[in-house]
Design a protein around this motif. Sequence first.
Motif, mmCIF file in Angstrom:
data_model
loop_
_atom_site.group_PDB
_atom_site.id
_atom_site.type_symbol
_atom_site.label_atom_id
_atom_site.label_comp_id
_atom_site.label_asym_id
_atom_site.label_seq_id
_atom_site.Cartn_x
_atom_site.Cartn_y
_atom_site.Cartn_z
ATOM 1 N N LEU A 107 -29.007 -14.278 10.210
ATOM 2 C CA LEU A 107 -28.947 -15.639 9.681
ATOM 3 C C LEU A 107 -29.642 -16.643 10.594
ATOM 4 C CD1 LEU A 107 -25.278 -15.772 8.335
ATOM 5 C CD2 LEU A 107 -27.379 -15.507 7.016
ATOM 6 N N GLY A 108 -30.161 -16.174 11.732
ATOM 7 C CA GLY A 108 -30.932 -17.035 12.625
ATOM 8 C C GLY A 108 -30.116 -17.836 13.614
ATOM 9 N N PHE A 109 -28.882 -17.399 13.879
ATOM 10 C CA PHE A 109 -28.063 -18.106 14.855
ATOM 11 C C PHE A 109 -28.653 -17.936 16.255
ATOM 12 C CE2 PHE A 109 -23.790 -17.721 12.354
ATOM 13 C CZ PHE A 109 -24.367 -18.419 11.292
ATOM 14 N N SER A 110 -28.369 -18.891 17.131
ATOM 15 C CA SER A 110 -28.810 -18.785 18.517
ATOM 16 C C SER A 110 -28.064 -17.654 19.206
ATOM 17 C CB SER A 110 -28.548 -20.098 19.253
ATOM 18 O OG SER A 110 -27.147 -20.303 19.399
ATOM 19 N N GLU A 111 -28.615 -17.157 20.306
ATOM 20 C CA GLU A 111 -27.977 -16.071 21.036
ATOM 21 C C GLU A 111 -26.584 -16.488 21.519
ATOM 22 O OE1 GLU A 111 -27.395 -12.312 22.382
ATOM 23 O OE2 GLU A 111 -29.083 -13.040 21.164
ATOM 24 N N GLU A 112 -26.472 -17.727 21.952
ATOM 25 C CA GLU A 112 -25.175 -18.233 22.403
ATOM 26 C C GLU A 112 -24.160 -18.226 21.262
ATOM 27 O OE1 GLU A 112 -23.247 -22.258 24.477
ATOM 28 O OE2 GLU A 112 -25.375 -22.195 23.901
ATOM 29 N N LYS A 113 -24.603 -18.670 20.083
ATOM 30 C CA LYS A 113 -23.716 -18.709 18.922
ATOM 31 C C LYS A 113 -23.349 -17.300 18.468
ATOM 32 C CE LYS A 113 -21.599 -20.696 15.418
ATOM 33 N NZ LYS A 113 -20.305 -21.423 15.621
ATOM 34 N N ILE A 114 -24.300 -16.381 18.533
ATOM 35 C CA ILE A 114 -24.025 -14.989 18.149
ATOM 36 C C ILE A 114 -22.937 -14.404 19.034
ATOM 37 C CG2 ILE A 114 -24.965 -12.645 18.081
ATOM 38 C CD1 ILE A 114 -27.680 -13.916 17.338
ATOM 39 N N GLU A 115 -23.078 -14.584 20.350
ATOM 40 C CA GLU A 115 -22.096 -14.041 21.286
ATOM 41 C C GLU A 115 -20.721 -14.668 21.073
ATOM 42 O OE1 GLU A 115 -22.216 -11.535 23.562
ATOM 43 O OE2 GLU A 115 -24.112 -11.073 22.566
ATOM 44 N N GLU A 116 -20.709 -15.967 20.821
ATOM 45 C CA GLU A 116 -19.442 -16.666 20.575
ATOM 46 C C GLU A 116 -18.765 -16.117 19.315
ATOM 47 O OE1 GLU A 116 -17.924 -21.105 19.166
ATOM 48 O OE2 GLU A 116 -19.908 -20.886 20.088
ATOM 49 N N ASN A 117 -19.555 -15.935 18.244
ATOM 50 C CA ASN A 117 -18.990 -15.449 16.979
ATOM 51 C C ASN A 117 -18.513 -13.999 17.073
ATOM 52 O OD1 ASN A 117 -19.775 -17.958 16.069
ATOM 53 N ND2 ASN A 117 -20.885 -17.209 14.289
ATOM 54 N N VAL A 118 -19.263 -13.179 17.821
ATOM 55 C CA VAL A 118 -18.856 -11.783 18.010
ATOM 56 C C VAL A 118 -17.534 -11.721 18.755
ATOM 57 C CG1 VAL A 118 -19.404 -9.628 19.204
ATOM 58 C CG2 VAL A 118 -21.187 -10.826 17.898
ATOM 59 N N ARG A 119 -17.426 -12.496 19.818
ATOM 60 C CA ARG A 119 -16.192 -12.518 20.604
ATOM 61 C C ARG A 119 -15.004 -12.959 19.746
ATOM 62 N NH1 ARG A 119 -13.420 -16.384 22.204
ATOM 63 N NH2 ARG A 119 -15.080 -17.907 21.802
ATOM 64 N N LYS A 120 -15.198 -14.033 19.017
ATOM 65 C CA LYS A 120 -14.123 -14.570 18.186
ATOM 66 C C LYS A 120 -13.698 -13.571 17.118
ATOM 67 C CE LYS A 120 -13.429 -17.972 14.548
ATOM 68 N NZ LYS A 120 -14.026 -19.080 13.772
ATOM 69 N N ALA A 121 -14.680 -12.977 16.441
ATOM 70 C CA ALA A 121 -14.376 -12.025 15.371
ATOM 71 C C ALA A 121 -13.683 -10.778 15.904
ATOM 72 C CB ALA A 121 -15.663 -11.643 14.635
ATOM 73 N N ALA A 122 -14.131 -10.297 17.061
ATOM 74 C CA ALA A 122 -13.531 -9.100 17.659
ATOM 75 C C ALA A 122 -12.098 -9.364 18.106
ATOM 76 C CB ALA A 122 -14.375 -8.627 18.838
ATOM 77 N N GLU A 123 -11.866 -10.543 18.668
ATOM 78 C CA GLU A 123 -10.511 -10.891 19.107
ATOM 79 C C GLU A 123 -9.569 -11.036 17.911
ATOM 80 O OE1 GLU A 123 -10.976 -14.420 21.411
ATOM 81 O OE2 GLU A 123 -11.644 -13.347 23.226
ATOM 82 N N LEU A 124 -10.028 -11.694 16.874
ATOM 83 C CA LEU A 124 -9.195 -11.924 15.703
ATOM 84 C C LEU A 124 -8.821 -10.619 15.004
ATOM 85 C CD1 LEU A 124 -7.822 -13.971 13.837
ATOM 86 C CD2 LEU A 124 -9.997 -14.203 12.613
ATOM 87 N N THR A 125 -9.750 -9.682 14.975
ATOM 88 C CA THR A 125 -9.500 -8.409 14.294
ATOM 89 C C THR A 125 -8.923 -7.337 15.220
ATOM 90 O OG1 THR A 125 -11.828 -7.813 14.669
ATOM 91 C CG2 THR A 125 -11.259 -8.776 12.517
ATOM 92 N N GLY A 126 -8.795 -7.641 16.499
ATOM 93 C CA GLY A 126 -8.169 -6.711 17.436
ATOM 94 C C GLY A 126 -9.028 -5.529 17.835
ATOM 95 N N ILE A 127 -10.349 -5.699 17.841
ATOM 96 C CA ILE A 127 -11.226 -4.559 18.134
ATOM 97 C C ILE A 127 -12.064 -4.764 19.392
ATOM 98 C CG2 ILE A 127 -11.338 -3.806 15.731
ATOM 99 C CD1 ILE A 127 -14.087 -5.143 15.538
#
Length: 275
Positions: A107-127
């Motif tokens: 979707l063209g997110f910045s690298e900083e935004k990608i890392e932030e979203n990955v961290r958030k999604a992984a924490e929320l889903t427990g993985i």
Amino acid sequence: MSFLTLNDVTYCYPNGFKAVENVSMSFEKGESVAIVGQNGAGKTTTVKMMNGLTKPTQGDVIIDGLNTKAYTTAQISRKVGYVFQNPDDQIFHETVKSEIRFGPKNLGFSEEKIEENVRKAAELTGIVPLLDIHPYNLPYSMKKFVTIASVIAMDTDTIILDEPTAGQDSQAIKRLGVIIDSLVQEGKTIITITHDMEFVVNNFERVIVMANKRVVQDSHKEEVFWNHGVLEEAMLKQPHISRLCHTLNLNEKVLDINQMIDVLKKTSGKVKVTL
């Protein structure tokens, strides 16, 4: 105007078979809704029209003012994320982290935004502990959380979950409830297809019932699960607690154990069981 609207939509396959017929429904931002019904009722076809995977043969799907007929599936995916029922239909990367990164990167997110979203999604889903593992080395239930995380990381306004509780144990189902609550608090619209009526009553207020390719009821869960005519038409059962209360002749629209306890306190000594 609602954020997502289906206006009298019909979907007909090239061979002439109608999978959905004259369906209308709408959703607001920050709303969580369950869509229930037996296989063949038209649920999956309906939600696939919401994110552009299929386009209606008749009628219109409007998302945030955009008619899906005028946009590609890739363009619509920026608004609506879809988690497939079978995670093997969605996973194709060599690590969990790269799987979650794919959507926001595409979707063209910045690298900083990608890392932030990955961290958030992984924490929320427990993985979080699984990020460096190949997804196909995980059990089915955990692969489902990987696919959920990959869609959460795309930060879409709407997320569709297709049978999220399938193959999950009680703890995983509780986590799903926490995920849905968290996303709704962020203002996300969550639309869930499920056959799990206990999951529905524990996590959703609004329920849409589909049968025979159309909507037969769209209302509060209490009205749905005590409308025996609609349940019979859709070939659905009441939640276990509701069926027990019906057997006990309790004249209350009970949906969960806490409600049942309250009713039993009020009717102590007056319950007559009909077998």
